[in-house]
Design a protein around this motif. Structure first.
Motif, PDB file in Angstrom:
ATOM      1  N   UNK A   1       0.826  -1.201   0.000  1.00 21.06           N
ATOM      2  CA  UNK A   1       0.000   0.000   0.000  1.00 21.06           C
ATOM      3  C   UNK A   1       0.867   1.260   0.000  1.00 21.06           C
ATOM      4  N   UNK A   2       1.890   1.279   0.867  1.00 22.55           N
ATOM      5  CA  UNK A   2       2.751   2.454   0.958  1.00 22.55           C
ATOM      6  C   UNK A   2       3.465   2.744  -0.347  1.00 22.55           C
ATOM      7  N   UNK A   3       3.915   1.668  -1.020  1.00 26.38           N
ATOM      8  CA  UNK A   3       4.596   1.846  -2.304  1.00 26.38           C
ATOM      9  C   UNK A   3       3.677   2.545  -3.311  1.00 26.38           C
ATOM     10  N   UNK A   4       2.446   2.076  -3.428  1.00 27.32           N
ATOM     11  CA  UNK A   4       1.545   2.632  -4.435  1.00 27.32           C
ATOM     12  C   UNK A   4       1.042   4.017  -4.051  1.00 27.32           C
ATOM     13  N   UNK A   5       0.826   4.273  -2.779  1.00 27.27           N
ATOM     14  CA  UNK A   5       0.450   5.633  -2.362  1.00 27.27           C
ATOM     15  C   UNK A   5       1.554   6.612  -2.736  1.00 27.27           C
ATOM     16  N   UNK A   6       2.813   6.182  -2.544  1.00 32.38           N
ATOM     17  CA  UNK A   6       3.941   7.046  -2.883  1.00 32.38           C
ATOM     18  C   UNK A   6       4.016   7.285  -4.398  1.00 32.38           C
ATOM     19  N   UNK A   7       3.708   6.242  -5.194  1.00 31.81           N
ATOM     20  CA  UNK A   7       3.706   6.413  -6.650  1.00 31.81           C
ATOM     21  C   UNK A   7       2.591   7.369  -7.076  1.00 31.81           C
ATOM     22  N   UNK A   8       1.422   7.263  -6.457  1.00 31.67           N
ATOM     23  CA  UNK A   8       0.342   8.197  -6.753  1.00 31.67           C
ATOM     24  C   UNK A   8       0.791   9.626  -6.464  1.00 31.67           C
TER      25      UNK A   8
ATOM     26  N   UNK B   1      -3.783   7.728 -12.348  1.00 33.87           N
ATOM     27  CA  UNK B   1      -5.082   7.058 -12.298  1.00 33.87           C
ATOM     28  C   UNK B   1      -4.920   5.541 -12.351  1.00 33.87           C
ATOM     29  N   UNK B   2      -3.958   5.063 -13.151  1.00 34.99           N
ATOM     30  CA  UNK B   2      -3.729   3.624 -13.253  1.00 34.99           C
ATOM     31  C   UNK B   2      -3.267   3.050 -11.912  1.00 34.99           C
ATOM     32  N   UNK B   3      -2.376   3.768 -11.247  1.00 36.43           N
ATOM     33  CA  UNK B   3      -1.879   3.290  -9.954  1.00 36.43           C
ATOM     34  C   UNK B   3      -2.986   3.361  -8.908  1.00 36.43           C
ATOM     35  N   UNK B   4      -3.775   4.424  -8.948  1.00 36.35           N
ATOM     36  CA  UNK B   4      -4.873   4.557  -7.983  1.00 36.35           C
ATOM     37  C   UNK B   4      -5.863   3.403  -8.121  1.00 36.35           C
ATOM     38  N   UNK B   5      -6.196   3.049  -9.354  1.00 34.05           N
ATOM     39  CA  UNK B   5      -7.141   1.958  -9.580  1.00 34.05           C
ATOM     40  C   UNK B   5      -6.556   0.624  -9.114  1.00 34.05           C
TER      41      UNK B   5
ATOM     42  N   UNK C   1      -5.521  -1.884   7.936  1.00 32.67           N
ATOM     43  CA  UNK C   1      -4.480  -1.471   6.995  1.00 32.67           C
ATOM     44  C   UNK C   1      -5.076  -0.815   5.764  1.00 32.67           C
ATOM     45  N   UNK C   2      -6.247  -1.275   5.353  1.00 34.89           N
ATOM     46  CA  UNK C   2      -6.938  -0.655   4.228  1.00 34.89           C
ATOM     47  C   UNK C   2      -7.452   0.722   4.623  1.00 34.89           C
ATOM     48  N   UNK C   3      -8.021   0.811   5.812  1.00 34.45           N
ATOM     49  CA  UNK C   3      -8.536   2.100   6.286  1.00 34.45           C
ATOM     50  C   UNK C   3      -7.417   3.137   6.329  1.00 34.45           C
ATOM     51  N   UNK C   4      -6.248   2.731   6.862  1.00 34.82           N
ATOM     52  CA  UNK C   4      -5.116   3.657   6.951  1.00 34.82           C
ATOM     53  C   UNK C   4      -4.617   4.055   5.563  1.00 34.82           C
ATOM     54  N   UNK C   5      -4.567   3.088   4.647  1.00 34.59           N
ATOM     55  CA  UNK C   5      -4.081   3.384   3.303  1.00 34.59           C
ATOM     56  C   UNK C   5      -5.060   4.285   2.550  1.00 34.59           C
ATOM     57  N   UNK C   6      -6.360   4.096   2.772  1.00 37.02           N
ATOM     58  CA  UNK C   6      -7.346   4.972   2.129  1.00 37.02           C
ATOM     59  C   UNK C   6      -7.146   6.413   2.583  1.00 37.02           C
ATOM     60  N   UNK C   7      -6.885   6.580   3.870  1.00 39.29           N
ATOM     61  CA  UNK C   7      -6.651   7.917   4.407  1.00 39.29           C
ATOM     62  C   UNK C   7      -5.407   8.530   3.776  1.00 39.29           C
ATOM     63  N   UNK C   8      -4.332   7.738   3.671  1.00 38.82           N
ATOM     64  CA  UNK C   8      -3.098   8.231   3.063  1.00 38.82           C
ATOM     65  C   UNK C   8      -3.315   8.577   1.593  1.00 38.82           C
ATOM     66  N   UNK C   9      -4.083   7.750   0.894  1.00 36.98           N
ATOM     67  CA  UNK C   9      -4.375   8.011  -0.514  1.00 36.98           C
ATOM     68  C   UNK C   9      -5.152   9.323  -0.683  1.00 36.98           C
ATOM     69  N   UNK C  10      -6.124   9.527   0.183  1.00 32.17           N
ATOM     70  CA  UNK C  10      -6.914  10.750   0.109  1.00 32.17           C
ATOM     71  C   UNK C  10      -6.037  11.975   0.320  1.00 32.17           C
ATOM     72  N   UNK C  11      -5.055  11.854   1.219  1.00 29.96           N
ATOM     73  CA  UNK C  11      -4.170  13.002   1.475  1.00 29.96           C
ATOM     74  C   UNK C  11      -3.359  13.377   0.243  1.00 29.96           C
TER      75      UNK C  11
END
Length: 324
Positions: A276-283, A292-296, A311-321
């Motif tokens: 999750x952290x890897x993909x949030x950082x790529x976004x 958009x591809x990485x977000x999906x 872990x999903x809840x935390x990653x969703x929050x990080x993604x939103x930020x």
């Protein structure tokens, strides 16, 4: 049937995730049937049963889809185990159907004794949605036992959607209530079963197509979404060389495809936060179609783990930020 160990660590067990979804559906169906039947439609099932190897499938595995089943292994020669059963039987009455107690004589059920890996008696396990988890071995104070039971009940409800129906101990039948004949499977359920069977058999392409067929008829089917996400993930990592994938990702941080491949491997390997952290950082570092591809893809991986996982809840929050 041999019990499976339920992992409560960070490792991703795709079979366990699938079992959780199936258990939730079965638990919801059982609750709906109870409500439709109304109170007093059938005698209450017993809160305490003596389980054997012959009845394990029906009394424990099948019942664990509707209510947590606590198994106490005991022996006539072990006085502690008999005393513990007395405490557990009393607690089963006090909890009024939030769990069922199954006692098993180890000398009469050597196969169960071995399958659960019991080292000595007393030994207590829980079975949730057909998956076994060790609770404690040896004597324990009643206060500690109730704490463990509360944790089991919480896990059953939060992870599997299993909530035992409230039972008045005075009304509990001496023998299990006769079950109504199962209703015929719907075409949707048959299609899902075929998809699950293809996934279990390793036919990833067939499973993917079968899940997509279900979703074309019922786009909101959560079980099909989970199955499709699992099958597509397994197909993406099939035949991949982990060392090469990780080296490519390390050598080229800006290569979106390399980061996506590494995240898939992270997830399958149980490194959920890393994926999750890897993909949030790529976004955060990308824009336009790449972002958009990485977000999906990240949303697809959320489907594999489940929306309620912390872990999903935390990653969703990080993604939103990083998005907003």
């Amino acid at each position: 049937m041999q019990p499976r160990n339920m992992s409560m660590s960070g490792v991703v067990d795709l079979a366990a995730v699938k079992a959780a979804t199936e258990a939730k559906a079965k638990a919801e169906q059982a609750r709906a049937q109870r409500q439709e039947a109304g109170p007093g439609a059938a005698p209450a099932a017993p809160l305490v049963i003596e389980v054997t190897e012959a009845t394990f499938e029906s009394d424990v595995l099948q019942r664990s889809a509707e209510v947590p089943v606590v198994i106490s292994f005991w022996a006539d020669q072990a006085e502690q185990s008999k005393q513990l059963n007395t405490v557990l039987e009393r607690l089963a009455g006090q909890y009024r159907g939030r769990f069922v107690l199954a006692t098993a004589d180890v000398y009469a059920n050597q196969l169960l004794f071995q399958q659960f890996g019991v080292q000595g008696v007393p030994a207590v396990f829980a079975v949730l949605a057909g998956q076994a988890m060790p609770l404690f071995q040896g004597a324990a104070p009643e206060e500690q036992i109730t704490e463990v039971l509360d944790q089991v009940i919480a896990v059953a409800e939060q992870r599997f959607g299993i909530v035992g129906a409230e039972v008045d101990p005075a009304d509990a039948a001496a023998e299990p209530a006769e079950q109504a004949p199962p209703r015929p499977a719907t075409p949707q359920e048959l299609a899902l079963t075929s998809a699950h069977e293809a996934l279990d058999a390793g036919d990833l392409a067939g499973a993917i197509q079968a899940y997509r067929n279900v979703l074309s008829d019922e786009p909101g089917n959560a079980e099909a979404k989970l199955g499709l996400a699992q099958a597509e993930l397994l197909q993406r990592v099939e035949g991949a060389d982990p060392q090469q994938v990780r080296k490519a990702a390390a050598d080229a941080p800006a290569d979106v495809d390399a980061q996506l491949a590494a995240a898939d491997l992270d997830l399958v390997g149980g490194h959920v936060e890393d994926a999750f952290g890897r993909l949030v950082d790529v976004v955060r570092r990308t824009a336009g179609e790449d972002r958009d591809r990485v977000r999906l893809r990240l949303l697809e991986l959320f489907e594999v783990i489940g929306p309620d996982d912390p872990r999903v809840v935390a990653a969703r929050t990080a993604l939103a930020r990083v998005l907003f």
